[in-house]
Design an enzyme around this catalytic site. Sequence first.
Site, PDB file in Angstrom:
ATOM      1  N   SER C  71       0.830  -1.211   0.000  1.00  0.00           N
ATOM      2  CA  SER C  71       0.000   0.000   0.000  1.00  0.00           C
ATOM      3  C   SER C  71       0.863   1.259   0.000  1.00  0.00           C
ATOM      4  O   SER C  71       0.440   2.289  -0.526  1.00  0.00           O
ATOM      5  CB  SER C  71      -0.957  -0.014   1.190  1.00  0.00           C
ATOM      6  OG  SER C  71      -0.266  -0.255   2.378  1.00  0.00           O
ATOM      7  N   HIS C  74       1.437   1.806  -3.607  1.00  0.00           N
ATOM      8  CA  HIS C  74       0.261   2.309  -4.319  1.00  0.00           C
ATOM      9  C   HIS C  74      -0.097   3.746  -3.939  1.00  0.00           C
ATOM     10  O   HIS C  74      -0.679   4.465  -4.722  1.00  0.00           O
ATOM     11  CB  HIS C  74      -0.929   1.379  -4.094  1.00  0.00           C
ATOM     12  CG  HIS C  74      -0.760   0.061  -4.782  1.00  0.00           C
ATOM     13  ND1 HIS C  74      -1.168  -1.135  -4.240  1.00  0.00           N
ATOM     14  CD2 HIS C  74      -0.194  -0.256  -5.981  1.00  0.00           C
ATOM     15  CE1 HIS C  74      -0.861  -2.123  -5.071  1.00  0.00           C
ATOM     16  NE2 HIS C  74      -0.277  -1.619  -6.119  1.00  0.00           N
TER      17      HIS C  74
END
Lengths: 398, 398, 398, 398
Positions: C71, C74
């Site tokens: 994450s 991202h």
Amino acid sequence: MMSKMKAVTLVADWDPRPGFKLGAKDIEGKQTYLGSKVWRNPKLEIREYDIPKPGKGEVLIEVKACGICGSDVHMAQPDDDGYIFYPGLTGFPCILGHELSGVVVEAGPGAIDKRTNKPYKGGEAVTAEEMLWCGECQPCADGWPNHCERLNEIGFNVNGAFAKYIVLPAKYLWSLDPLKERYKGDDLFLAGSLVEPTSVAYNAVIERGGGIRPGDNVVICGGGPIGLAACAILKRHGAARVILSEPSATRAELGRKMGADYVIDPTKVDFAEEVLRLTDGYGASLYLEATGLPTVVYPGIEKAIWEGRTLNSTVVVVARADAKMPVTGEVLQVRRARIIGAQGHSGHGTFPRVIECMATGMDMTPLITKKIKLEEVPENIIMLRTDRKECKITCVMD
Amino acid sequence: MMSKMKAVTLVADWDPRPGFKLGAKDIEGKQTYLGSKVWRNPKLEIREYDIPKPGKGEVLIEVKACGICGSDVHMAQPDDDGYIFYPGLTGFPCILGHELSGVVVEAGPGAIDKRTNKPYKGGEAVTAEEMLWCGECQPCADGWPNHCERLNEIGFNVNGAFAKYIVLPAKYLWSLDPLKERYKGDDLFLAGSLVEPTSVAYNAVIERGGGIRPGDNVVICGGGPIGLAACAILKRHGAARVILSEPSATRAELGRKMGADYVIDPTKVDFAEEVLRLTDGYGASLYLEATGLPTVVYPGIEKAIWEGRTLNSTVVVVARADAKMPVTGEVLQVRRARIIGAQGHSGHGTFPRVIECMATGMDMTPLITKKIKLEEVPENIIMLRTDRKECKITCVMD
Amino acid sequence: MMSKMKAVTLVADWDPRPGFKLGAKDIEGKQTYLGSKVWRNPKLEIREYDIPKPGKGEVLIEVKACGICGSDVHMAQPDDDGYIFYPGLTGFPCILGHELSGVVVEAGPGAIDKRTNKPYKGGEAVTAEEMLWCGECQPCADGWPNHCERLNEIGFNVNGAFAKYIVLPAKYLWSLDPLKERYKGDDLFLAGSLVEPTSVAYNAVIERGGGIRPGDNVVICGGGPIGLAACAILKRHGAARVILSEPSATRAELGRKMGADYVIDPTKVDFAEEVLRLTDGYGASLYLEATGLPTVVYPGIEKAIWEGRTLNSTVVVVARADAKMPVTGEVLQVRRARIIGAQGHSGHGTFPRVIECMATGMDMTPLITKKIKLEEVPENIIMLRTDRKECKITCVMD
Amino acid sequence: MMSKMKAVTLVADWDPRPGFKLGAKDIEGKQTYLGSKVWRNPKLEIREYDIPKPGKGEVLIEVKACGICGSDVHMAQPDDDGYIFYPGLTGFPCILGHELSGVVVEAGPGAIDKRTNKPYKGGEAVTAEEMLWCGECQPCADGWPNHCERLNEIGFNVNGAFAKYIVLPAKYLWSLDPLKERYKGDDLFLAGSLVEPTSVAYNAVIERGGGIRPGDNVVICGGGPIGLAACAILKRHGAARVILSEPSATRAELGRKMGADYVIDPTKVDFAEEVLRLTDGYGASLYLEATGLPTVVYPGIEKAIWEGRTLNSTVVVVARADAKMPVTGEVLQVRRARIIGAQGHSGHGTFPRVIECMATGMDMTPLITKKIKLEEVPENIIMLRTDRKECKITCVMD
């Protein structure tokens, strides 16, 4: 194939104690649910039998290995009045032996192999459940075969496996094929003969006890075959610490071999304090009573639960005993704990999972500390009345 | 709003019994986890207090109704040596009262309504948990708030609700909005004051006992408020037969009103035989010990389990008692049964589900057999030492 | 102690896509629950900060190690329109980093160590949950912290641990003391930084998936950190066969190291057929979807369930994906199967059990394939957009 | 007793579709597991048969009532190519009828009454399971009779109960004795004939769905007999709100009679919005897909789960359908939800509990909207191809 075979037979006199009343499923002179109230003067004989024939849905198995169980010892052991110690379902004379493995040699019509869904054709290595659940009573229909209301038991009221051959319904058999990669020759059948007692432990800690989560601590009280098997199963299941409580040094060593991380001698240390010390004050998520002395053991378990910080502990009582445990409800309340009884080994996918565990690294064969021949079974059953050195004595057929 | 309020206050002397040692969370002269070892000469006084102010995350509630609990009675009741009966967490002087309902009148910053996820604005009808679980210790973090290691309790060591106002953290409150369609006026708050004791019963039979399947039989031992609430809950849950065991005729009648299909008087019939008779020999799936006399009650439960055909029975022990139940492991084994301890009412979605049940037909208000005013609370608490006629006596605020 | 520190900071522009509407918990210009709809032009900067001060219930931690999570990648990665890939809760600028371990250096008032129930005094080795569950909303009160309605997240909308220091509430910390016997020096903190991602996997397969019974087969789809951690956990839990489905050769090798008995390359073999071949036609009891490509993976899982003989299979979906899996209800019916979603790592005793597993032999450190310094974090986060060679890259503080 | 009897017989041609391959348990010209691939030109005939004789473990039952099931309709209904609609296990010619009740008139040797554990003696009122689970394959041995690998089915490949008499193994029978207090005369057998379909619903929502806690909301999609039975069961189980989604006005009315608190017409309102409106934004804990149109229904269920605040929702798919539901894993994750398949009615204590529910107030007989005679069965089976007015049509024997 020969037409005759020898078999270890338990013979006893039907001589009910005063006041005994025949139960609903008892049969005068032949069978009772309360062995120790009825059977007197037990004798172990090696008798000769016709080799049995498999009927519909049955197979004939050539027995390869069969372990001696504590109940075999208690069936053959008279108390001071001559009555047998074993309190349960019995019908004599009966061939003993229920921890068996062998090879299918002949199949009756409709005897289907659960593993292949095809008829048995001979040559299959198998083990068997000891409990012949009927499959038709309400508990069986509801899914509780260990609580069958019309139970028969191999080696108790149905002829067992201390014999060259045994006939059994196919539905009680489980294939030993998965073990063949890891166990060769006799070892396959030695391992196979341990599936039944291991399944008793598995039923106790996994099916009844609900298993554990990886990282939980467990305490096993009693280093007999069931307790030791539980050590192996719970280690395999991911326990952080498997603690075995067992005074015997030889059993302690065996316990370590089977998966115990620590062994406590409860005659030398305070059980609860030692459990708390080894678990940094937390105690355990699962306690197994496998000693048969619940009145001795329970207070220590209760103390460990009370003083430990672990919530949701489960106490599983697997050893049979007539005694009353002194249970403080408040301890169960404050610690969110519970007590559960465990009985049997059938159903719930237990046998096949035990076999899969053995097939993939859970080696139970160290439990077998002595191998004997069929003729030596009687003397070894008698020897086990007092012996504390051997763990599992297993008869290997020629 | 007035600036002063009256409140029923428990006053007692800090006079530890010989040998008492301060526990880790005890506070010299102020608070102990072992009330009956420390507090002497309890007195109930109506004292005057400043109306409290809500801090961060807190609200000020105008109390509308508050029930008297058995623990209120035991806190105010001296034994022969003058020590209070109540054995648990206590810090005096303390305003009593923890079965409360009321209306939010003022909110501190960050006091958010769980139902709307918006700040409390005043006017909301609410009830509260009695257990002020910290939310930060290991049991709380793991999801077991009823076993909080840093617990405080309303009306025991934190000021309670036998008062015009009380300040509480918003997180312990539950909206009574769902009850508004069915209960109007005072009835809303009477019903609301019963959420807490009903939740104790719900936690016992549903969260801890695992509930039942529709068509199962249940037996409730003891027709106090918890036992009677359990009757209502298990009837609602689909029991085939709810059997209440209770000697008092007035409680028996109340039991029938709350959902019991049958009431047994265990002083007049054999408990186990009557349970078996009423269940056609099956017995029950769930037995609730709610008498506080487990040594008296357990043998009958055990007999009903042993002789009944029902497998998988659960015995839930919810009443607190220091006694040791005589538990036969074999019964748990043969009947696949278990014993479980139950404590508390928090977490697990219990409060909101109890409110939903009440909102949709489970009427608990018959439990309230007497309504009193604040000034009458002390005399009624004292009267309940001996009274067996009233069930729940509830203080309704003016 | 210095008064300033450097920290890896994610900066982005608040530039909502057309049609975006502020959600109830979104804050104009600062925070949103739908990151990829709002944040544009992400940049990683190393900024200087004042060292934070611990408030009430908080501690200051000197960070020792912190892993890079997918994450993180991202959040820092723009799509073709310049919007970040990460779709969830985000508030920028924010210090990234949530897979952390460190040492407590200062404690605010009331900052209590869950392990000892005493105030933090400094020197304690700890790790932290990433999810700052409020403990006050209905899901938290009901026991579902992973579904907190007022959640904050470390390194997403609250400053994270790619920094010398971090302040966190004590209730989210877990002691690394149990690891000290097995891990020395830096290794303690490397292991400690893996507790969080391992807990995500543990929550998925144990808490949500319900675990397995010893002897069950399992299949893990996807050899990222979560899938690999699941291999280790399920091997530890007693799986007969852990089968990993993963095309990358380096991940396959790592999978074997972490506990996979077999690794399948689903781009080269038929996934379902291979699973059935390896399990003698039975298939698996638990399938974990950890690829993020459920539409690609589910049909193979469904085929393995349909054609395999295993009943009661559980499919756990842990990887996040917006896609719709094509699910045939009939397969779930005929095979008694179920599909379950898994999210989070908090509550349910997960963190402490993961630590206990690590303390007793479950070594997760092979997951760390590269160690870097704080200054190297930004370039490594960017490198991971395309790299498929490294598994876990972990920042070790000087 | 007469020696001949008439019976409603389904006759069809064995005419496999091109490419059909005989399965392992198919029998050329007689039986297949894929009815709709094989059987053509179905015809319903009333044929004459010898009255069957009970063998070992079997009883002869005089049928008193037998309901028409949707599968009866589909077996007798040709598609455009003349093949039957019903896709499952079938062997023709076969007497149809499996929702039966009757009286035992003769017992073979060893035919034991599960309720009394004594041999059937004649006169017992009984119902029967439709699934003739073998009790010997691995699923049966493991406790999953609904997934028997050697299943036979009454009225599909084994002669059924649209006849004066039927022979069945005693183990599939359940006593209707508990119903005798509440149901007299024909009503006893009408109620008894509803035990089977009610058990399908009970298995779906209680055994497979896990039941609910009192105070939970539930949504039933589809007001056919299974959906309506589920309304009654879940109301009995303590649901706060039972919401039935069903467009037909007559079914809606029946739904209210059976326990639905609200009925939604999903063709007129937005299903999810209406569910949320009725539940104050919470949604439901259990959703039952009982329409057979999962691709139509699932998106609405998913929306209600996603937008509702209820966590841990279970979607139970009980209606058979070949379609693929579009399932968003993220919804299952964020809402902690799951999807489960349900099949069958045997085992798990389902039949006896359904009978106990009926014996204590759960009246299913309103489901029967029309009573017919044996000769009228064929025309009514055909009429049901198109009729949407009747719910359960039940044949009452003279």
